[in-house]
Design a protein around this motif. Sequence first.
Motif, PDB file in Angstrom:
ATOM      1  N   ILE A  66       0.835  -1.201   0.000  1.00  0.00           N
ATOM      2  CA  ILE A  66       0.000   0.000   0.000  1.00  0.00           C
ATOM      3  C   ILE A  66       0.870   1.250   0.000  1.00  0.00           C
ATOM      4  O   ILE A  66       2.053   1.197   0.333  1.00  0.00           O
ATOM      5  N   THR A  67       0.244   2.367  -0.352  1.00  0.00           N
ATOM      6  CA  THR A  67       0.892   3.670  -0.261  1.00  0.00           C
ATOM      7  C   THR A  67       0.313   4.389   0.950  1.00  0.00           C
ATOM      8  O   THR A  67      -0.890   4.358   1.175  1.00  0.00           O
ATOM      9  N   CYS A 137      -3.837   5.376  -4.911  1.00  0.00           N
ATOM     10  CA  CYS A 137      -2.805   4.770  -5.769  1.00  0.00           C
ATOM     11  C   CYS A 137      -2.201   5.854  -6.646  1.00  0.00           C
ATOM     12  O   CYS A 137      -2.895   6.719  -7.163  1.00  0.00           O
TER      13      CYS A 137
END
Length: 138
Positions: A66-67, A137
């Motif tokens: 994940i970011t 994203c």
Amino acid sequence: MIKAAIIHPQLISCLAQCGHKTQILLADANYSFVTHSPPTATIIYLNLAPGMISSPVILEHLLRMITVERAVMMAWPETFDNSIVNEFRQRLPADCPLEYLEREEFYINAKADRTLLVIGSGEMRRFANLLLTVAPCA
């Protein structure tokens, strides 16, 4: 067989459900997972034994999946030498702010409805809780 940074089925499922602004709490072994989490959060226990699995290791693997746009830690007393903060900073992206909240404010934020996932680690160091906010994203 899944070939990824994380192969834990429930963890992958929860991460897939995270959207922009969702929170993930990476909790140390001293954290009260049930009473200081929203009732709707999924709790995943990765705390097999003291020190297993450490919070920095879990964070490292999460960041491959994940970011993160924001990270928050519980503030600690001035007299306490919090060694884990440097390990978190080394792993977090350079553009990700690391903020600090007083204990009660941290609990309020961790219990918010947007906290979808709580990961219980075997991290034995105190004040090693990290609340991550998922970024969109890129």
